[in-house]
Motif scaffolding. Sequence first.
Motif, PDB file in Angstrom:
ATOM      1  N   SER A  91      14.609   6.307  -9.417  1.00 42.60           N
ATOM      2  CA  SER A  91      13.765   5.991 -10.803  1.00 42.60           C
ATOM      3  C   SER A  91      14.750   6.160 -11.980  1.00 42.60           C
ATOM      4  O   SER A  91      15.545   7.102 -12.036  1.00 42.60           O
ATOM      5  N   LEU A 101      17.455   9.103 -11.297  1.00 42.55           N
ATOM      6  CA  LEU A 101      16.902   9.993 -10.393  1.00 42.55           C
ATOM      7  C   LEU A 101      16.736   9.739  -9.177  1.00 42.55           C
ATOM      8  O   LEU A 101      15.978   8.652  -8.845  1.00 42.55           O
ATOM      9  N   ASP A 109      14.699   9.308  -5.688  1.00 44.02           N
ATOM     10  CA  ASP A 109      13.244   9.815  -5.225  1.00 44.02           C
ATOM     11  C   ASP A 109      13.062  10.104  -3.779  1.00 44.02           C
ATOM     12  O   ASP A 109      14.038   9.571  -2.880  1.00 44.02           O
ATOM     13  N   THR A 163       5.091  12.911  -6.302  1.00 44.18           N
ATOM     14  CA  THR A 163       6.220  13.314  -6.963  1.00 44.18           C
ATOM     15  C   THR A 163       6.006  13.391  -8.396  1.00 44.18           C
ATOM     16  O   THR A 163       5.307  12.481  -9.331  1.00 44.18           O
ATOM     17  N   TYR A 196       7.622  13.790 -12.170  1.00 47.79           N
ATOM     18  CA  TYR A 196       8.681  13.509 -13.376  1.00 47.79           C
ATOM     19  C   TYR A 196       8.579  14.473 -14.650  1.00 47.79           C
ATOM     20  O   TYR A 196       7.383  14.177 -15.188  1.00 47.79           O
ATOM     21  N   GLU A 223      13.896  16.158 -14.614  1.00 45.99           N
ATOM     22  CA  GLU A 223      14.032  16.272 -13.232  1.00 45.99           C
ATOM     23  C   GLU A 223      12.655  15.717 -12.383  1.00 45.99           C
ATOM     24  O   GLU A 223      11.701  15.707 -13.110  1.00 45.99           O
ATOM     25  N   SER A 224      12.845  15.684 -11.344  1.00 49.03           N
ATOM     26  CA  SER A 224      11.483  15.434 -10.431  1.00 49.03           C
ATOM     27  C   SER A 224      11.254  16.506  -9.145  1.00 49.03           C
ATOM     28  O   SER A 224      12.461  17.025  -8.798  1.00 49.03           O
ATOM     29  N   ALA A 255       3.318   8.572  -8.490  1.00 48.33           N
ATOM     30  CA  ALA A 255       4.337   9.090  -9.276  1.00 48.33           C
ATOM     31  C   ALA A 255       3.634   9.916 -10.398  1.00 48.33           C
ATOM     32  O   ALA A 255       2.684   9.082 -11.080  1.00 48.33           O
ATOM     33  N   VAL A 262       4.025  11.269 -14.140  1.00 47.00           N
ATOM     34  CA  VAL A 262       5.013  11.429 -15.141  1.00 47.00           C
ATOM     35  C   VAL A 262       4.180  12.193 -16.214  1.00 47.00           C
ATOM     36  O   VAL A 262       3.176  11.872 -16.890  1.00 47.00           O
TER      37      VAL A 262
END
Length: 195
Positions: free
Chosen positions: A86, A97, A99, A111, A113, A140-141, A177, A179
């Motif tokens: 990503s 990043l 994944d 995940t 972020y 970061e994730s 995802a 976010v």
Amino acid sequence: MKHLLVLALLLSSGATAQEGLYDPAPPPNSAFVRVLDVPAATLGGKAVAAEKGAASPYVVIAQGDFAVKAGTVSGRLKVEAGNFYSVVTSGGKLVLLTDQAAENRAKALLTIYNLSKASRVDLKTADGKTAVVSGVRSGESGSRAVNGVTVDLSAFDGSKALGTLRGIRLERGNAYALVLTDTGLTLTPSTTRTK
């Protein structure tokens, strides 16, 4: 009932993945790349978009260096074959990043972020009692595979909820995802389907 949902979220499943249910692997010598929270972007000449707080679909990018334009930020990034990535922007720079791939089709992959100003965040059940992913630093994730369940989730900075998603239906075999920006938390199902 809430306790049962939390237990279902965290307990391991003994089911095994079946052949043919996996998302396609990147073609030989290529990777999957997407953007987060960028309304207009180009990855290796392919146009993609991710509305505020969302994730774009992944696109296939040949291994090695490729050109990126994400909003007003341009540059080159490098990817390795077989991986998922990503792209985000931070301080006028491109950040790549890596994944986690959704390899266990008996689980849902979450995940988060952290694109907010909070230095570290935790993804928990909305009541704050059960941690799902802990200690995700800004920029970061963090990921975790969980059982399929319907649940309320929040991103926390200490005891303060920064964003909450209610009634999320997590399906086995899918990736999601989450976010976190300074305006809240959004969820986008991950996809490798491109136009």
